[in-house]
Design a protein around this motif. Structure first.
Motif, short mmCIF file in Angstrom:
data_model
loop_
_atom_site.label_atom_id
_atom_site.label_comp_id
_atom_site.label_asym_id
_atom_site.label_seq_id
_atom_site.Cartn_x
_atom_site.Cartn_y
_atom_site.Cartn_z
N MET A 1 -1.83 -1.64 10.31
CA MET A 1 -1.48 -2.56 9.52
C MET A 1 -2.19 -4.08 9.56
O MET A 1 -2.48 -4.73 8.31
N LYS B 1 -3.87 -5.53 6.31
CA LYS B 1 -3.63 -6.97 5.60
C LYS B 1 -4.72 -7.92 5.43
O LYS B 1 -4.60 -8.85 4.73
N TYR C 1 7.05 -4.73 4.65
CA TYR C 1 5.65 -4.44 4.22
C TYR C 1 5.01 -5.65 3.26
O TYR C 1 5.87 -5.97 2.39
N ARG D 1 -0.54 -1.02 3.50
CA ARG D 1 0.12 -0.09 4.37
C ARG D 1 -0.85 0.47 5.38
O ARG D 1 -2.06 0.26 5.13
N ASN E 1 5.44 6.83 6.29
CA ASN E 1 5.60 5.81 5.49
C ASN E 1 5.08 5.82 4.00
O ASN E 1 5.15 5.09 3.19
#
Length: 245
Positions: free
Chosen positions: A23, A27, A56, A70, A77
């Motif tokens: 993650m 990001k 998220y 993600r 997920n």
């Protein structure tokens, strides 16, 4: 915005997602998009609401489109989600492509969406095979490469220092700064040696991105066969060599 294929215009809003192996990595791109929107008041009309960070990252645009982030470390997920556009950031470091790639392909099937792979090479692994598709099948795939020197936002003198071998080896420079796929010396067999071992008089047979040279078994000759199991990170490979002479 992107315009979806006419056949799927009746479906809900356009959804994009940036994914990566963690993650934290995924990001990076998402946060840059958030900064562009938040730091420019003249773009406030484009947002439906403030960017969402938990559980998220998610940006909802005024026209209904979404941009999320993600990771692939928890593939479950990603199940159940529909995406029009997936950008896989730094995919060369993904250790489970045999699980992740089929999953991503099923996530875009509803709208005949698109998957982009954006990243630095990491040897000649599965990402390298994806890259070759842009040359082997130009009808369906597009591949592009570039050097760090093409980025006008990076100081040229800093790049010049890195190009010196006292900081990075020749192959590290080729991979990390010039974006090229190279085989490092730690490999048992380097790609150049494998290619040079192919017999030039044998008829080549193309299979996926590899070229094999095959001939019929000859009774009475001595052969040696070996296998590389691949440990789910690259291809299962076998070789048979005539060692009679």
């Amino acid at each position: 915005y992107k315009i979806r294929d006419e056949r799927y215009k009746h479906l809900p809003d356009y959804i994009s997602v940036n994914i990566s192996i963690t993650m934290d990595q995924s990001k990076i791109v998402w946060v840059e998009a958030e900064k562009i929107l938040i730091n420019r008041p003249q773009l406030s009309w484009a947002l439906k609401c403030e960017p969402i960070h938990k559980p998220y990252p998610l940006i909802r645009f005024g026209n209904g489109a979404e941009l999320g982030a993600r990771s692939t470390d928890q593939p479950k997920n990603l199940w159940g989600h529909r995406y029009d556009d997936v950008n896989f950031d730094e995919p060369a470091f993904e250790q489970r492509p045999e699980e992740i790639l089929p999953l991503l392909r099923t996530r875009i099937v509803d709208t005949n969406g698109q998957i982009d792979f954006t990243g630095t090479p990491n040897g000649k692994n599965w990402y390298y095979k994806q890259f070759l598709k842009g040359f082997d099948n130009k009808e369906r795939f597009y591949s592009q490469e570039g050097e760090i020197t093409e980025n006008p936002h990076i100081a040229g003198d800093a790049v010049a220092r890195l190009m010196q071998e006292e900081y990075m080896s020749e192959k590290e420079i080729l991979q990390h700064l010039k974006g090229q796929f190279v085989t490092f010396d730690s490999s048992v067999f380097v790609q150049e040696d494998i290619q040079s071992a192919s017999h030039p008089e044998l008829e080549p047979i193309r299979f996926a991105s590899n070229i094999m040279f095959l001939e019929e078994y000859i009774p009475g000759r001595l052969y040696l066969t070996g296998w590389d199991i691949g440990v789910k990170r690259d291809a299962l490979c076998g070789i048979t060599v005539d060692v009679s002479t």
